[in-house]
Design a protein around this motif. Structure first.
Motif, PDB file in Angstrom:
ATOM      1  N   GLN A 131      11.975 -11.322  10.212  1.00 25.39           N
ATOM      2  CA  GLN A 131      10.666 -11.876   9.869  1.00 25.39           C
ATOM      3  C   GLN A 131       9.979 -10.987   8.830  1.00 25.39           C
ATOM      4  OE1 GLN A 131       9.117 -14.678  10.739  1.00 25.39           O
ATOM      5  NE2 GLN A 131      10.868 -15.370  11.960  1.00 25.39           N
ATOM      6  N   PRO A 132       9.376 -11.580   7.799  1.00 27.32           N
ATOM      7  CA  PRO A 132       8.767 -10.782   6.724  1.00 27.32           C
ATOM      8  C   PRO A 132       7.750  -9.762   7.218  1.00 27.32           C
ATOM      9  CG  PRO A 132       8.916 -13.077   6.070  1.00 27.32           C
ATOM     10  CD  PRO A 132       9.331 -13.027   7.509  1.00 27.32           C
ATOM     11  N   ILE A 133       6.945 -10.133   8.210  1.00 26.26           N
ATOM     12  CA  ILE A 133       5.910  -9.215   8.676  1.00 26.26           C
ATOM     13  C   ILE A 133       6.522  -7.978   9.326  1.00 26.26           C
ATOM     14  CG2 ILE A 133       5.636 -10.257  10.960  1.00 26.26           C
ATOM     15  CD1 ILE A 133       2.622  -9.811  10.642  1.00 26.26           C
ATOM     16  N   ILE A 134       7.706  -8.130   9.938  1.00 33.78           N
ATOM     17  CA  ILE A 134       8.392  -7.002  10.555  1.00 33.78           C
ATOM     18  C   ILE A 134       9.163  -6.213   9.506  1.00 33.78           C
ATOM     19  CG2 ILE A 134      10.101  -6.314  12.275  1.00 33.78           C
ATOM     20  CD1 ILE A 134       7.504  -7.431  13.422  1.00 33.78           C
ATOM     21  N   ALA A 135       9.844  -6.914   8.610  1.00 37.35           N
ATOM     22  CA  ALA A 135      10.649  -6.249   7.583  1.00 37.35           C
ATOM     23  C   ALA A 135       9.794  -5.364   6.687  1.00 37.35           C
ATOM     24  CB  ALA A 135      11.392  -7.298   6.749  1.00 37.35           C
ATOM     25  N   THR A 136       8.641  -5.864   6.284  1.00 39.11           N
ATOM     26  CA  THR A 136       7.782  -5.080   5.387  1.00 39.11           C
ATOM     27  C   THR A 136       6.962  -4.048   6.145  1.00 39.11           C
ATOM     28  OG1 THR A 136       6.048  -6.790   5.519  1.00 39.11           O
ATOM     29  CG2 THR A 136       7.647  -6.959   3.723  1.00 39.11           C
ATOM     30  N   GLY A 149       0.819  -1.208   0.000  1.00 36.87           N
ATOM     31  CA  GLY A 149       0.000   0.000   0.000  1.00 36.87           C
ATOM     32  C   GLY A 149       0.851   1.255   0.000  1.00 36.87           C
ATOM     33  N   ALA A 150       1.922   1.246   0.803  1.00 39.76           N
ATOM     34  CA  ALA A 150       2.832   2.392   0.834  1.00 39.76           C
ATOM     35  C   ALA A 150       3.577   2.528  -0.484  1.00 39.76           C
ATOM     36  CB  ALA A 150       3.823   2.232   1.988  1.00 39.76           C
ATOM     37  N   ALA A 186       6.922   3.775   7.307  1.00 41.03           N
ATOM     38  CA  ALA A 186       7.781   4.865   6.841  1.00 41.03           C
ATOM     39  C   ALA A 186       7.435   5.287   5.418  1.00 41.03           C
ATOM     40  CB  ALA A 186       9.241   4.446   6.917  1.00 41.03           C
ATOM     41  N   GLY A 187       7.058   4.331   4.570  1.00 45.27           N
ATOM     42  CA  GLY A 187       6.767   4.644   3.169  1.00 45.27           C
ATOM     43  C   GLY A 187       5.596   5.593   3.018  1.00 45.27           C
ATOM     44  N   ARG A 188       4.593   5.435   3.858  1.00 48.88           N
ATOM     45  CA  ARG A 188       3.453   6.347   3.793  1.00 48.88           C
ATOM     46  C   ARG A 188       3.896   7.770   4.141  1.00 48.88           C
ATOM     47  NH1 ARG A 188      -1.227   5.380   1.300  1.00 48.88           N
ATOM     48  NH2 ARG A 188      -1.088   3.255   2.090  1.00 48.88           N
ATOM     49  N   GLY A 189       4.821   7.878   5.116  1.00 52.39           N
ATOM     50  CA  GLY A 189       5.367   9.192   5.448  1.00 52.39           C
ATOM     51  C   GLY A 189       6.200   9.760   4.324  1.00 52.39           C
ATOM     52  N   LEU A 240       8.433   3.614 -10.941  1.00 56.82           N
ATOM     53  CA  LEU A 240       8.593   2.161 -10.907  1.00 56.82           C
ATOM     54  C   LEU A 240       9.958   1.758 -10.353  1.00 56.82           C
ATOM     55  CD1 LEU A 240       6.917   1.085 -14.285  1.00 56.82           C
ATOM     56  CD2 LEU A 240       5.973   0.966 -11.975  1.00 56.82           C
ATOM     57  N   VAL A 241      10.986   2.538 -10.650  1.00 58.51           N
ATOM     58  CA  VAL A 241      12.309   2.252 -10.081  1.00 58.51           C
ATOM     59  C   VAL A 241      12.264   2.382  -8.560  1.00 58.51           C
ATOM     60  CG1 VAL A 241      14.672   3.109  -9.877  1.00 58.51           C
ATOM     61  CG2 VAL A 241      13.638   2.835 -12.131  1.00 58.51           C
ATOM     62  N   ALA A 242      11.569   3.414  -8.068  1.00 62.79           N
ATOM     63  CA  ALA A 242      11.428   3.581  -6.620  1.00 62.79           C
ATOM     64  C   ALA A 242      10.692   2.393  -6.008  1.00 62.79           C
ATOM     65  CB  ALA A 242      10.680   4.880  -6.317  1.00 62.79           C
ATOM     66  N   ALA A 243       9.690   1.888  -6.717  1.00 66.48           N
ATOM     67  CA  ALA A 243       8.949   0.725  -6.215  1.00 66.48           C
ATOM     68  C   ALA A 243       9.849  -0.505  -6.131  1.00 66.48           C
ATOM     69  CB  ALA A 243       7.756   0.442  -7.129  1.00 66.48           C
ATOM     70  N   VAL A 244      10.640  -0.741  -7.180  1.00 67.36           N
ATOM     71  CA  VAL A 244      11.537  -1.904  -7.185  1.00 67.36           C
ATOM     72  C   VAL A 244      12.590  -1.783  -6.086  1.00 67.36           C
ATOM     73  CG1 VAL A 244      13.274  -3.137  -8.549  1.00 67.36           C
ATOM     74  CG2 VAL A 244      11.154  -2.360  -9.637  1.00 67.36           C
ATOM     75  N   VAL A 245      13.062  -0.562  -5.826  1.00 65.08           N
ATOM     76  CA  VAL A 245      14.033  -0.357  -4.751  1.00 65.08           C
ATOM     77  C   VAL A 245      13.408  -0.723  -3.401  1.00 65.08           C
ATOM     78  CG1 VAL A 245      15.337   1.396  -3.476  1.00 65.08           C
ATOM     79  CG2 VAL A 245      15.385   1.369  -5.973  1.00 65.08           C
ATOM     80  N   CYS A 246      12.147  -0.358  -3.214  1.00 66.81           N
ATOM     81  CA  CYS A 246      11.456  -0.749  -1.980  1.00 66.81           C
ATOM     82  C   CYS A 246      11.377  -2.270  -1.865  1.00 66.81           C
ATOM     83  CB  CYS A 246      10.050  -0.155  -1.959  1.00 66.81           C
ATOM     84  SG  CYS A 246       9.986   1.645  -1.769  1.00 66.81           S
TER      85      CYS A 246
END
Length: 365
Positions: A140-145, A86-87, A151-154, A120-126
């Protein structure tokens, strides 16, 4: 020796045991529920060379969810989860619209393509960052993402300065709001992404590698599969799908809202994957099931507004329907409620021969 004829009950049993039966059945049911409230629900009309109708609208507005859910499918197949999509949607839309709005000529194709490329480059970097944290750092994936989810929403709001950035670019608007061959162009974008994904995962060994990593990542690594690289790749692909969805959402409204764009789409994407029959534990996955699951979610949203469910209770209604769908997919639940057999009855064991009686040793790899 003649082959025994297949009876109707056995055909019905095989049909109901198919992993796509219940999602398709629920989708058809939700579509039919709309008919009493909207008699022309299934009607499709041609206006100004474009096809319009409720069915077209469901696919159109469900296109971003389908894109995000397809990427989420591969992440979940590896035993992970991605809460940051979503972010990523918000970041991609914010960067693209911000770049286009700063151009002297917003209709210049070069500027629009460059803006889309930046987004799209920014998305791939994320996605690369998520994959690095999960595969290399062992978080853990749930923590990493969750890091980019927050932060991404900010970051998206920093890009837009907390404002809604509007654009006046016809080429950019075409992505999410344009028509081609009488159909919304976003449908063709989704079809292309799904086709490429299916081709890569079912026509090559990539799909088996993803399922292997999801089944047992350590065992896959020991037999020579680069499980870490596979995980990084799927997180990058998931972010790319979210980025394309971000372009679609922002272009459809000709605006970028860093606060609300793609809000909670990650939860709908996870639900679509689960409804489509992919296990959250990883392993086997179904791209076709995910697409149907996304259509179920979007049809449910349309149905809620059609039948007049109060706004303050629509989320509760939506959650209740999703729970029913998931329960119908559970063999144990169907066995208890409908009295169906949870597992196929096995044939009586034949007497062991001298060869069969010898112990067999399995070699684990």
């Amino acid at each position: 020796m003649s082959t025994p004829a297949v009876t109707t009950p056995s055909r019905w049993r095989a049909l109901t045991h198919h992993h796509l039966f219940w999602p398709v059945a629920v989708l058809i049911f939700l579509l039919l529920v709309n008919v009493p409230f909207t008699p022309d629900f299934f009607a499709i009309r041609m206006t100004d060379g474009h096809l319009y109708g409720s069915l077209v609208s469901i696919v159109l507005y469900g296109s971003p969810l389908m894109l995000v859910a397809v990427g989420m499918t591969l992440v979940i197949a590896t035993g992970g989860i991605d809460l940051s999509v979503g972010a990523v949607v918000a970041i991609t839309g914010a960067l693209t619209c911000s770049y286009i709005s700063d151009q002297a000529d917003q209709n210049a194709l070069a500027g629009v393509f460059l803006a889309m490329g930046v987004g799209l480059v920014a998305a791939v970097v994320c996605g690369l960052w998520n994959g690095f944290l999960v595969a290399r750092m062992g978080i853990q994936p749930i923590i990493a993402t969750l890091i980019i989810m927050v932060a991404g929403r900010g970051v998206a709001q920093l890009i837009t300065d907390g404002q809604i950035i509007t654009t006046n670019s016809e080429p950019y608007k075409f992505i999410g709001g344009g028509y081609w061959l009488t159909l919304p162009f976003s449908i063709f974008v989704v079809a292309a992404v799904v086709t490429v994904t299916v081709a890569l995962t079912r026509r090559t060994a990539l799909g088996l590698l993803v399922e292997s990593v999801g089944g047992n990542a350590e065992a896959s690594r020991l037999v020579g599969i680069r499980s870490r690289r596979i995980k990084i790749m799927v997180y990058m692909f998931c972010a790319l799908c979210a980025g394309i969805a971000g372009l679609m959402i922002s272009s459809n409204t000709s605006a970028a809202d860093g606060n609300n764009a793609g809000l909670w789409i990650e939860l709908d994407a996870i639900l679509a994957v689960v409804i489509g029959g992919t296990s959250l534990l990883g392993g086997r996955f179904s791209i076709g099931g995910t697409v149907i699951g996304a259509l179920v979610i979007q049809t449910l949203t349309t149905t809620i507004y059609t039948i007049g469910v109060p706004t303050q209770t629509n989320l509760v209604f939506k959650a209740a329907v999703v729970i029913v769908v998931c329960l119908l997919q559970s063999p144990k639940f169907r066995a208890k409620v409908f009295g169906a057999k949870g597992a196929r009855t096995t044939a009586p064991a034949e007497p062991a021969t001298s060869a069969d009686a010898a112990p067999k040793m399995e070699v684990s790899r």
